[in-house]
Design a protein around this motif. Structure first.
Motif, PDB file in Angstrom:
ATOM      1  N   ARG A 170       9.064  -4.437  -3.061  1.00  9.53           N
ATOM      2  CA  ARG A 170      10.026  -4.577  -1.964  1.00  9.53           C
ATOM      3  C   ARG A 170      11.428  -4.905  -2.475  1.00  9.53           C
ATOM      4  NH1 ARG A 170       5.050  -6.878   0.219  1.00  9.53           N
ATOM      5  NH2 ARG A 170       5.547  -8.892  -0.705  1.00  9.53           N
ATOM      6  N   MET A 171      11.620  -4.875  -3.774  1.00 13.08           N
ATOM      7  CA  MET A 171      12.898  -5.309  -4.341  1.00 13.08           C
ATOM      8  C   MET A 171      13.479  -4.289  -5.302  1.00 13.08           C
ATOM      9  SD  MET A 171      12.030  -9.288  -4.986  1.00 13.08           S
ATOM     10  CE  MET A 171      13.732  -9.754  -5.211  1.00 13.08           C
ATOM     11  N   MET A 172      14.789  -4.395  -5.479  1.00  9.75           N
ATOM     12  CA  MET A 172      15.444  -3.606  -6.508  1.00  9.75           C
ATOM     13  C   MET A 172      15.064  -4.212  -7.869  1.00  9.75           C
ATOM     14  SD  MET A 172      17.070  -1.210  -4.977  1.00  9.75           S
ATOM     15  CE  MET A 172      18.481  -0.550  -5.893  1.00  9.75           C
TER      16      MET A 172
ATOM     17  N   TYR B 111       0.850  -1.201   0.000  1.00 12.12           N
ATOM     18  CA  TYR B 111       0.000   0.000   0.000  1.00 12.12           C
ATOM     19  C   TYR B 111       0.882   1.246   0.000  1.00 12.12           C
ATOM     20  CZ  TYR B 111      -3.906   3.043   1.231  1.00 12.12           C
ATOM     21  OH  TYR B 111      -4.858   4.036   1.210  1.00 12.12           O
ATOM     22  N   THR B 112       1.637   1.379  -1.081  1.00 11.75           N
ATOM     23  CA  THR B 112       2.644   2.433  -1.179  1.00 11.75           C
ATOM     24  C   THR B 112       2.823   2.767  -2.651  1.00 11.75           C
ATOM     25  OG1 THR B 112       4.391   0.803  -1.480  1.00 11.75           O
ATOM     26  CG2 THR B 112       4.010   1.499   0.756  1.00 11.75           C
TER      27      THR B 112
ATOM     28  N   ILE C  95       0.110  -9.713  -0.535  1.00 12.76           N
ATOM     29  CA  ILE C  95       1.524  -9.809  -0.131  1.00 12.76           C
ATOM     30  C   ILE C  95       2.361 -10.316  -1.304  1.00 12.76           C
ATOM     31  CG2 ILE C  95       3.176 -11.011   1.379  1.00 12.76           C
ATOM     32  CD1 ILE C  95       0.963 -11.164   3.501  1.00 12.76           C
ATOM     33  N   ARG C  96       1.853 -11.388  -1.950  1.00 12.07           N
ATOM     34  CA  ARG C  96       2.616 -11.981  -3.053  1.00 12.07           C
ATOM     35  C   ARG C  96       2.741 -11.019  -4.231  1.00 12.07           C
ATOM     36  NH1 ARG C  96       1.036 -14.186  -7.555  1.00 12.07           N
ATOM     37  NH2 ARG C  96      -1.125 -14.449  -6.918  1.00 12.07           N
ATOM     38  N   ARG C  97       1.616 -10.416  -4.615  1.00 12.95           N
ATOM     39  CA  ARG C  97       1.627  -9.586  -5.816  1.00 12.95           C
ATOM     40  C   ARG C  97       2.451  -8.314  -5.654  1.00 12.95           C
ATOM     41  NH1 ARG C  97      -3.981  -9.020  -8.780  1.00 12.95           N
ATOM     42  NH2 ARG C  97      -2.600  -7.509  -9.790  1.00 12.95           N
TER      43      ARG C  97
END
Lengths: 287, 274
Positions: free
Chosen positions: B249-251, B147-148, B242-244
């Motif tokens: 959350r990654m480079m 949620y960002t 969370i999965r999608r």
């Protein structure tokens, strides 16, 4: 006989061995001014903990002519020193190691036997595991060194006890984790519980030195402790701050405790050997 | 072991202020810059940073858009006044309105993302101009749910509250004397009028934090969460979210060609050499 033990809880520069060496020499100077006999540094105190691809660049051999070890050997003339470092063997395998220096000599090197590779840990990827758990003689009696995950398992402290160690020196770089509503982190509570248990069950002195500071988002919680052979806490360093905690150990307490509680006398190592041999031979074994 | 969201706030405070001090100073900085929205997350980070580095070393930027709620500005000011941090206010309307006009008929979600990224541009420019690190304000709940806005509010150099669920952010904020007005108002990104987090997500933080605690920290399987009393559809929604959102959350993914590739086998902490 008394042993004045100094527990150093230091923050390391990650991969900057020279800067860490200078800090060691400062702490040694402080310990000397407090008339300590032995100073115990945490796991990988000369290098920092999450080394990953820095491992081969910070690795050293314990040698009195090595520029990093030379001043430590010299400092060990009048003060015994346990430091953590990365040991590279003749065939270029890397170990998480702690060395006991005394009277200008290396008395013993312990290679970490259990390399955690779960959760946030990835040691097995970068290091070779040690394959020995041995006690050794010092001027204060027979001792043993274990590094962090080594004493999360019950067998290494037990083996050292049977091998004659009355002084157990435990070195950690324990990342703080498990925040809940308790006063201490779960990782701190766990370590304090087992170190206290070893002192109680093995009627021995158990000292734990743990680093402080941060590496990226990881915190290290410090809180060095010494337990006496009755399993009583003698002293504790602060949490999360660099500190030198100096504790005089009355080694005659071993005599008094073991007279009252002869667990060592009554321990049946032969029975353990027999049963262990059976368990390991048994095809259906889960060991 | 019963899992609880309650935390020891003294311990959290010690670890997080130590984290800020260490990770700001070891790379040669003394100061941080933060986008102070008037909401609870940035308020908490601002207060932690002020305690860690001294109020003088914390720059709070208020970055309103013309439709932002006046309450947001006022609540940010409450923090600035109470904790005596340095502050500036810059209206991002002239930055983003020409683009909105150029695109025409732009959705409120797109506008929201653009505003979040415009704020990122200001924060990073300020970071360079005033030699201060951008300190992040994303909490664990929103990071897990995605949620960002990618490269928007997610962008920062260090984030002290990324491992605290929103429920824990509330608890720590109370312990740090953040005004009740800020703690008690409905959480909102304030990207359009009437937006609230819980309205947009479709569930409350209080519900979802309890579920995330089981799924993530407790390593419960989704079906065990249902057995533990959570609605099956709710569990599925959250698991999917969370999965999608793992990509946020990654480079960026790098295609591996050589023997040694950044992100795969070129492994160093950011604190390398410090």
């Amino acid at each position: 006989m008394e042993l004045k033990l100094a527990l150093a809880q230091t923050a390391s520069h990650l991969g900057d061995v020279q800067a860490n060496l200078e800090k060691h020499l400062e702490f040694i100077k402080q310990a000397r001014s407090q008339k300590a006999d032995l100073i115990l540094f945490p796991e990988l105190s000369l290098t920092g903990y999450v080394l990953q691809d820095l491992v081969p660049t910070v690795a050293r051999r314990v040698d009195e002519n090595d520029p990093v070890f030379k001043p430590l050997f010299k400092a060990s003339q009048d003060l015994d020193i346990v430091v953590g470092f990365v040991d590279e063997d003749a065939r270029h395998r890397f170990y998480i190691a702690s060395v006991y220096l005394s009277g200008g000599k290396a008395l013993h090197i312990h290679h970490k036997v259990y390399l955690p590779t779960y959760g946030l840990f990835d040691e097995g990827r970068f290091f070779a595991p040690g394959d020995a758990v041995r006690a050794f003689d010092t001027r204060f009696g027979r001792a043993g060194i274990l590094i962090c995950e080594d004493f999360w398992h019950a067998s290494p402290p037990y083996l050292l006890w049977l091998d004659g160690a009355d002084l157990l020196y435990l070195c950690s770089a324990s990342p703080g984790r498990g925040l809940n509503d308790k006063e201490k982190l779960e990782s701190a509570r766990w370590v304090e519980r087992v170190t206290k248990a070893y002192a109680s069950m093995f009627t021995s002195f158990v000292a734990h030195s743990n680093r402080v500071g941060y590496e990226d988002g990881l915190n290290f919680w410090g809180g060095a402790v010494v337990y006496d052979p009755n399993g009583e806490l003698m002293q504790q360093g602060p949490y999360f701050q660099e500190a030198l905690t100096v504790v005089p150990l009355d080694l005659n307490q071993l005599h008094r405790t073991r007279t009252r509680l002869p667990l060592l006398r009554d321990e049946r190592a032969g029975l353990v050997q027999t049963e262990l041999a059976r368990i390991l031979q048994n095809k259906g074994s889960r060991a | 072991m019963k899992l609880e969201l309650a935390i020891n706030t003294d311990l959290a405070r010690t670890i997080l202020t130590g984290f800020i001090r260490s990770e700001v100073r070891r790379v040669g900085f003394e100061r941080v810059v933060i986008g102070l929205s008037g909401g609870i997350d940035s308020a908490l980070v601002c207060v932690l940073a002020a305690e860690a580095l001294g109020a003088d070393n914390v720059f709070a930027l208020r970055l309103p858009y013309q439709s932002s709620s006046p309450d947001s500005l006022e609540h940010a000011q409450l923090i600035i006044d109470q904790f005596k941090v340095r502050s500036e206010t810059l209206d991002i309307t002239p930055m983003v309105d020409p683009y909105f006009a150029h695109e025409g008929g732009i959705s409120r979600e797109r506008k929201g993302n653009i505003m979040a990224r415009a704020r990122m541009i200001v924060l990073y420019d300020y970071s360079y101009a005033h030699k201060s690190l951008v300190i992040g304000t994303s909490n664990k709940t929103e990071i897990l749910l995605g949620y960002t806005t990618l490269w928007g509010d997610m962008a920062s150099a260090i984030n002290p509250i990324g491992d605290l669920y929103k429920t824990q952010v509330f608890q720590l904020s109370r312990a740090l004397n953040i005004p009740e007005l800020i703690i008690n108002k409905p959480p909102s990104a304030d990207l359009w009028i009437g937006q609230t987090d819980e309205g947009e997500l479709g569930f409350t933080y209080s519900e979802v934090d309890k579920l995330l605690l089981l799924l993530v920290d407790g390593r419960y399987r989704p079906e065990e969460c249902v057995t533990a009393g959570f609605d099956e559809k709710f569990v599925q929604t959250v698991v999917t979210r969370i999965r999608r959102n793992q990509f946020k959350r990654m480079m960026p993914l790098i295609a591996k060609l050589s023997n040694r590739t950044v992100g795969y086998d070129f492994l160093y902490l950011r604190d390398w050499g410090t």
